[in-house]
Motif scaffolding. Structure first.
Motif, mmCIF file in Angstrom:
data_model
loop_
_atom_site.group_PDB
_atom_site.id
_atom_site.type_symbol
_atom_site.label_atom_id
_atom_site.label_comp_id
_atom_site.label_asym_id
_atom_site.label_seq_id
_atom_site.Cartn_x
_atom_site.Cartn_y
_atom_site.Cartn_z
ATOM 1 N N LEU A 1 37.804 39.280 43.036
ATOM 2 C CA LEU A 1 36.576 40.087 42.983
ATOM 3 C C LEU A 1 36.908 41.570 42.849
ATOM 4 O O LEU A 1 36.301 42.286 42.046
ATOM 5 C CB LEU A 1 35.747 39.863 44.250
ATOM 6 C CG LEU A 1 34.718 38.744 44.193
ATOM 7 C CD1 LEU A 1 34.085 38.542 45.549
ATOM 8 C CD2 LEU A 1 33.634 39.062 43.177
ATOM 9 N N ILE B 1 38.898 37.253 47.101
ATOM 10 C CA ILE B 1 38.700 38.680 47.388
ATOM 11 C C ILE B 1 39.498 39.506 46.373
ATOM 12 O O ILE B 1 38.998 40.474 45.795
ATOM 13 C CB ILE B 1 39.152 39.028 48.826
ATOM 14 C CG1 ILE B 1 38.443 38.151 49.841
ATOM 15 C CG2 ILE B 1 38.969 40.503 49.127
ATOM 16 C CD1 ILE B 1 37.036 38.499 50.145
ATOM 17 N N LEU C 1 27.419 43.764 39.441
ATOM 18 C CA LEU C 1 28.276 44.221 38.340
ATOM 19 C C LEU C 1 27.520 44.177 37.012
ATOM 20 O O LEU C 1 27.606 45.098 36.196
ATOM 21 C CB LEU C 1 29.532 43.351 38.250
ATOM 22 C CG LEU C 1 30.595 43.608 39.307
ATOM 23 C CD1 LEU C 1 31.713 42.600 39.188
ATOM 24 C CD2 LEU C 1 31.159 45.009 39.181
ATOM 25 N N LEU D 1 35.800 34.026 39.903
ATOM 26 C CA LEU D 1 34.706 34.298 40.833
ATOM 27 C C LEU D 1 34.153 33.014 41.455
ATOM 28 O O LEU D 1 33.171 33.067 42.204
ATOM 29 C CB LEU D 1 33.595 35.072 40.127
ATOM 30 C CG LEU D 1 34.013 36.364 39.422
ATOM 31 C CD1 LEU D 1 32.804 37.054 38.837
ATOM 32 C CD2 LEU D 1 34.732 37.310 40.376
ATOM 33 N N VAL E 1 31.926 37.490 51.779
ATOM 34 C CA VAL E 1 32.133 37.833 50.363
ATOM 35 C C VAL E 1 32.072 36.575 49.505
ATOM 36 O O VAL E 1 31.481 36.561 48.423
ATOM 37 C CB VAL E 1 33.482 38.575 50.183
ATOM 38 C CG1 VAL E 1 33.809 38.743 48.719
ATOM 39 C CG2 VAL E 1 33.427 39.933 50.846
ATOM 40 N N THR F 1 35.769 46.256 35.556
ATOM 41 C CA THR F 1 34.441 46.624 35.033
ATOM 42 C C THR F 1 34.235 48.136 35.111
ATOM 43 O O THR F 1 33.830 48.777 34.134
ATOM 44 C CB THR F 1 33.335 45.905 35.848
ATOM 45 O OG1 THR F 1 33.629 44.521 35.867
ATOM 46 C CG2 THR F 1 31.970 46.149 35.270
ATOM 47 N N ILE F 2 34.515 48.706 36.261
ATOM 48 C CA ILE F 2 34.304 50.150 36.451
ATOM 49 C C ILE F 2 35.226 50.933 35.493
ATOM 50 O O ILE F 2 34.803 51.924 34.878
ATOM 51 C CB ILE F 2 34.602 50.566 37.916
ATOM 52 C CG1 ILE F 2 33.738 49.779 38.888
ATOM 53 C CG2 ILE F 2 34.460 52.065 38.111
ATOM 54 C CD1 ILE F 2 32.384 50.279 39.172
ATOM 55 N N GLY G 1 35.984 43.726 39.612
ATOM 56 C CA GLY G 1 35.126 44.900 39.801
ATOM 57 C C GLY G 1 35.815 46.160 39.300
ATOM 58 O O GLY G 1 35.211 46.984 38.603
ATOM 59 N N ARG H 1 29.152 36.173 46.567
ATOM 60 C CA ARG H 1 29.769 36.569 45.299
ATOM 61 C C ARG H 1 28.771 36.638 44.143
ATOM 62 O O ARG H 1 28.924 37.425 43.229
ATOM 63 C CB ARG H 1 30.939 35.654 44.963
ATOM 64 C CG ARG H 1 30.582 34.218 44.756
ATOM 65 C CD ARG H 1 31.847 33.399 44.525
ATOM 66 N NE ARG H 1 31.530 32.025 44.255
ATOM 67 C CZ ARG H 1 31.221 31.112 45.161
ATOM 68 N NH1 ARG H 1 31.186 31.455 46.426
ATOM 69 N NH2 ARG H 1 30.948 29.877 44.808
ATOM 70 N N MET I 1 25.017 55.434 36.290
ATOM 71 C CA MET I 1 25.998 54.620 36.983
ATOM 72 C C MET I 1 25.962 54.900 38.482
ATOM 73 O O MET I 1 26.022 53.985 39.291
ATOM 74 C CB MET I 1 27.393 54.859 36.431
ATOM 75 C CG MET I 1 28.275 53.661 36.700
ATOM 76 S SD MET I 1 29.860 53.804 35.967
ATOM 77 C CE MET I 1 30.594 55.031 36.992
ATOM 78 N N LEU J 1 25.236 46.967 36.829
ATOM 79 C CA LEU J 1 25.966 48.214 36.566
ATOM 80 C C LEU J 1 26.193 48.405 35.059
ATOM 81 O O LEU J 1 25.922 49.479 34.504
ATOM 82 C CB LEU J 1 27.314 48.123 37.285
ATOM 83 C CG LEU J 1 28.068 49.404 37.482
ATOM 84 C CD1 LEU J 1 27.286 50.313 38.388
ATOM 85 C CD2 LEU J 1 29.429 49.106 38.106
ATOM 86 N N ILE J 2 26.662 47.348 34.422
ATOM 87 C CA ILE J 2 26.921 47.452 32.974
ATOM 88 C C ILE J 2 25.610 47.687 32.225
ATOM 89 O O ILE J 2 25.527 48.532 31.339
ATOM 90 C CB ILE J 2 27.596 46.179 32.445
ATOM 91 C CG1 ILE J 2 28.858 45.858 33.247
ATOM 92 C CG2 ILE J 2 27.969 46.334 30.982
ATOM 93 C CD1 ILE J 2 29.476 44.538 32.886
#
Lengths: 483, 456
Positions: free
Chosen positions: A8, A5, B118, A149, B107, A15-16, A12, B111, B16, B121-122
């Motif tokens: 991740l 978790i 993700l 991951l 989760v 990345t953002i 994340g 995953r 985005m 998103l990119i």
């Protein structure tokens, strides 16, 4: 909570942040100067950030760490000392580098030594070695992401760095610097967290001193044989010269707003880089003392597994730091490789005769440059799955080629006979490739021999030209006597 | 409010946000569904275990019961009301669902979906960047083009292959506008020149009149004075002989200065009130032979070689023969003077060539007289002014030569053009050919032109 978790969330968030903070890809007013050097308007702060972020690669984080884990302080002497030794050379070239107002190091060589062949040769070498470098960054990133991951290491994990790097490099040097500021912050955060939370009983100065001065650690250094000491010294020298001649750093000196900013960058960098190495060294020495066996894994995976001894948030920060190191080094290398290909090796000629030519020329040039960036990154992505040698080995090959190409032309110009530079460099590169790939000699040892050969050739040429010169003076003297 | 942000930034944010929303929606729906399924499965298995335990009266260690229940159940805290009660021998065990464990398990299971999110998103952001590139490039070029036009430069924007149709249309419209502006500028230049010339002509007419009358009077008085002095000399008054000689010399100087002044005034008048042109068929070969006799001696005096020639067959044009000679003479004298500063640098050559050439629009042919020199050329900064009246670089020049040449040529319905470089200058005078079919229309045109000049 499960470490997955944390990983991740950390990934994340990274990345953002990269998407939001690395800014514009296509600036409204962009030229080759702004694309390659950010218009030469970066302050000492930004340049120091990009300088240090580029410096800290997975090779210097993971490679050094695992060497330190297996061989103790010998690794520290060979690599950290070597790298910082290279830094000592930079103040001597700031003035020379900036004087020519070149956009790339191959162009600088052409302007300094007046031989376009040297520019082409060096550019070709740079494209080759930076593709190798990129392969190492892609691999390291892929392994870390697959570990974080919990996915199989493969195309999915490496394609993420491919997208990151394309995104940050498309905007040219300005975007690379922005991403590097973020990456350096994450690297420092990661290694500091790792060092601070590595002690199972909590961090204290006394406990830290115990780890650093542990009898085993020091005994290993004392028990080194002469051949091992020579080997350590050879690696230190070759890595130091590799740093000193690395175009990634030279370009950052070129891109500084003023000469003073360049000196400030060179003065501040050892503290930042030194802090990172101290933290990593401490973390690894703690792991070496408390968890001496982690199993037989690939280097990067072993490093990632050492992270399991940290609290999950510190482990996540450390692994994101490695990812950041891979991205920051890769985008800088990608930009340089594209520059060598499009600007030095196959430059697009500007048509003459029309007044509006420059605007279209710059546009076309930068579009082609971006295509080159995509092609080079794709080649590196494919090669990273092609079963090349281990990434430490690739790094060593690239590192030594850099030193052979750039060390003498950058630092010892008075030895160099302009007309012979191309001959000497091409001979040196061929001999290095022969020694490494055909004779199987380690890149560092081969490089030391080749550097000596280079020095010898320069010396022979300079003395023969001096002899020819003095003979011609004598002949002239005799001629005037006869008259 | 949005003017601070670039299109790329806006596009990036929009794409985005869309990607994040899509990912959040898909992932949210998927996680919610999985959560509900896992929870209900855990509740079911818990109830089942409770029933079995109740029926068979098991008495098992707590750990085994928890192992049977699975990871989503936790033991109830002392002050909590348990969701599940299992009879275990004589005692009861209370359990509660652990949503945190369910979420963590979810989760972990999902995953890949998060990773794909993700990646999406990119990719979305990079697409946004590319789209904004395609949109902003043509805009950047148009903005640059507008700046160029504002600075007075001629500009043509090229099409961008990556741009959509609308931008091609916009570029075409811009180029059309730029062309029209150029034409308009040309017309304005002509109008302004005509205005200046009209005002100049008016002023010169008045001035010439005012100068000529006193000049005529001075000339008459001067002639009378000369005659008087001549008669005194004849009577042989020897005591004043020397003084009279001096006076005669002064008078002759005055005479020549009045002639010069008169010539200038005549030139001025011929500029503002050109003579009525008598248009006829003129053979350019005649002009060429006239040049050889008239210009050659002048050129040789300056050490200049004269070369004459004809390209192609005999050419006849519609012009006033006398005025055509005036044009050639004017251009030749200019060429001779322009080669003065050469000073042995290179060979001085004046060449006069006649012939026929294609018209500018390429629809037909026209006669041409080319007068070229090997002088140093005309500096770029004065090239646009050389046909302006009174513009001269020579101290003794009137600056009317080339403007008169231009007016005469235009009077024939022709044009004059100039090409210059550091190797020399070429003046080309284009005059309509005297072909049978064309004569009528050209006569009409020339008549109109002549009338216009006479009026001015």
């Amino acid at each position: 909570m499960s470490p997955l978790i944390y990983y991740l969330i950390a990934f994340g968030a990274y990345t953002i942040s990269i998407i939001l903070m690395t800014g514009q890809s296509f600036a409204w007013k962009e030229t080759r100067l702004s694309f390659y050097l950010g218009g030469r308007r970066f302050s000492a702060f930004s340049t120091t950030a990009t300088f240090c972020a580029t410096w800290i690669s997975p090779l210097s984080l993971v490679g050094f760490s695992m060497w330190l884990y297996s061989d103790g302080y010998a690794a520290f002497f060979a690599s950290v000392n070597g790298w910082l030794l290279g830094l000592l050379f930079f103040p001597f070239i700031v003035k020379r580098l900036r004087l020519k107002r070149a956009l790339s190091l191959p162009e600088w060589l052409e302007k300094t030594y007046g031989d376009i062949r040297v520019r082409k040769l060096v550019a070709l070498t740079m494209v080759f070695l930076y593709i190798l470098y990129l392969v190492t960054q892609f691999r390291a990133f892929g392994i870390i992401v697959s570990y974080m991951l919990d996915i199989p290491s493969g195309f999915t994990s490496t394609s993420l760095i491919y997208l990151f790097v394309l995104y940050t490099t498309f905007g040219g040097y300005i975007s690379v610097v922005r991403s590097d500021i973020l990456n350096l912050f994450l690297i420092i955060l990661g290694v500091t967290a790792a060092a601070a939370y590595s002690m199972p009983s909590g961090f204290s100065l006394g406990a830290a001193a115990d780890v650093l001065l542990l009898k085993d650690q020091l005994d290993m250094v004392r028990s080194l044989s002469y051949s091992e000491i020579f080997s350590v010294f050879a690696i230190m020298l070759s890595w130091g010269l590799g740093v000193a001649g690395n175009p990634q750093y030279a370009v950052r000196i070129l891109a500084c707003r003023t000469e003073k900013d360049a000196y400030k960058t060179i003065a501040a960098s050892p503290f930042i880089v030194g802090w990172v190495y101290i933290c990593v060294t401490f973390f690894i020495l703690v792991c070496r003392s408390y968890y001496p066996v982690i199993g037989d894994f690939e280097e990067t995976l072993s490093f990632a597994k050492l992270g399991q001894f940290l609290p999950p948030f510190a482990s996540a920060a450390l692994l994101v730091g490695v990812i950041a190191a891979a991205v920051s080094t890769a985008n800088s290398q990608l930009l340089l490789a594209a520059c060598s290909l499009c600007y030095d090796l196959f430059p697009i000629k500007m048509e003459k005769g029309t007044k509006d030519q420059l605007v279209y020329y710059e546009d076309r040039f930068l579009v082609v440059n971006r295509v080159a960036i995509t092609v080079i990154a794709s080649a590196a992505l494919l090669l990273s799955h092609a079963g090349l040698p281990g990434y430490l080995m690739l790094g060593r090959i690239s590192w030594t080629l850099v030193a052979i190409c750039f060390f003498f032309p950058l630092f010892l110009p008075s030895w160099i006979i302009k007309e012979k530079l191309f001959f000497v460099l091409s001979t040196a590169l061929s001999v290095q490739c022969f020694l490494v790939f055909a004779a199987g000699i380690s890149p560092e040892n081969a490089m030391l021999a080749v550097l000596m050969l280079e020095a010898l050739l320069f010396k022979v040429f300079s003395s023969s030209s001096l002899k020819t010169y003095s003979e011609s003076i004598c002949r002239e003297g005799q001629g005037s006597h006869a008259e | 409010m949005l003017n601070k942000y670039s299109l790329e930034t806006l596009m990036k944010w929009i794409f985005m946000s869309l990607a994040v929303s899509m990912v959040a929606l898909t992932l949210g729906a998927r996680l919610h569904q999985s959560y509900a399924a896992k929870k209900s499965a855990a509740v079911e298995s818990g109830k089942e275990l409770a029933v079995i335990s109740d029926e068979r009266k098991y008495s098992l260690p707590k750990e085994i019961v928890m192992g049977q229940l699975g990871p989503f159940w936790r033991e109830s805290l002392p002050d909590e009301k348990p969701e599940l009660v299992i009879r275990n021998g004589e005692s009861t065990l209370g359990f509660d669902l652990d949503p945190k464990s369910i979420i963590i398990s979810l989760v972990e299971e999902e995953r890949y979906l998060i990773l794909v999110g993700l990646l999406g998103l990119i990719v979305a952001v990079e697409l946004a960047v590319l789209i904004s590139y395609v949109l902003t490039r043509p805009l950047r070029r148009l903005a640059w083009g507008c700046r160029q036009i504002a600075q007075g430069s001629r500009v043509k924007i090229r099409h961008n292959a990556l741009s959509p149709y609308e931008f091609h249309e916009l570029t075409d419209s811009f180029n059309e506008m730029a062309n029209e502006l150029e034409k308009w500028k040309e017309v304005q230049k002509q109008v302004s020149r005509m205005d200046r010339l009209a005002a100049l002509g008016e002023m010169i007419s008045g001035l010439s009149h005012e100068i000529r009358n006193p000049l005529a009077s001075i000339r008459i008085q001067l002639d009378l004075l000369r005659m008087e002095i001549g008669s005194i000399h004849e009577e042989g008054r020897s005591s004043e002989e020397i003084a009279l000689c001096d006076a005669k010399e002064y008078i002759s100087i005055l005479d020549s200065e009045i002639d010069r002044l008169n010539k200038t005034v005549s030139q001025l008048l011929s500029f503002v009130r050109p003579k009525q042109q008598i248009i006829s068929k003129v053979s350019l070969d005649d002009i060429l032979s006239w040049c050889e006799s008239m210009v050659k001696s002048q050129a040789e005096k300056q050490g200049i070689a004269l070369m004459t020639g004809r390209i192609g067959g005999a050419v006849s044009v519609l012009a006033d023969s006398e005025m055509l000679r005036h044009i050639v003479m004017n251009l030749s004298l200019n060429a001779i003077q322009s080669m003065d500063p050469l000073d042995g640098e290179r060979k001085k050559v004046l060449s006069i060539v006649v012939g026929r050439t294609a018209t500018v629009n390429g629809t037909g042919e026209t006669g041409v007289i080319r007068v070229s020199d090997t002088g140093p050329g005309i500096p770029e900064e004065i090239q646009h002014r050389i046909f302006d009246p009174f513009f001269t670089t020579r101290q003794d020049g009137t600056g009317l030569g080339l403007s008169i040449v231009q007016r005469i040529a235009e009077g024939f319905g022709g044009t004059v053009s100039m090409e210059t470089s550091s190797e020399g200058t070429v003046f080309s005078v284009f005059i309509p050919l005297a072909d049978e079919g064309q004569q009528g229309t050209i006569f009409q045109h020339m008549e109109a032109q002549s009338n216009e000049y006479m009026d001015s």
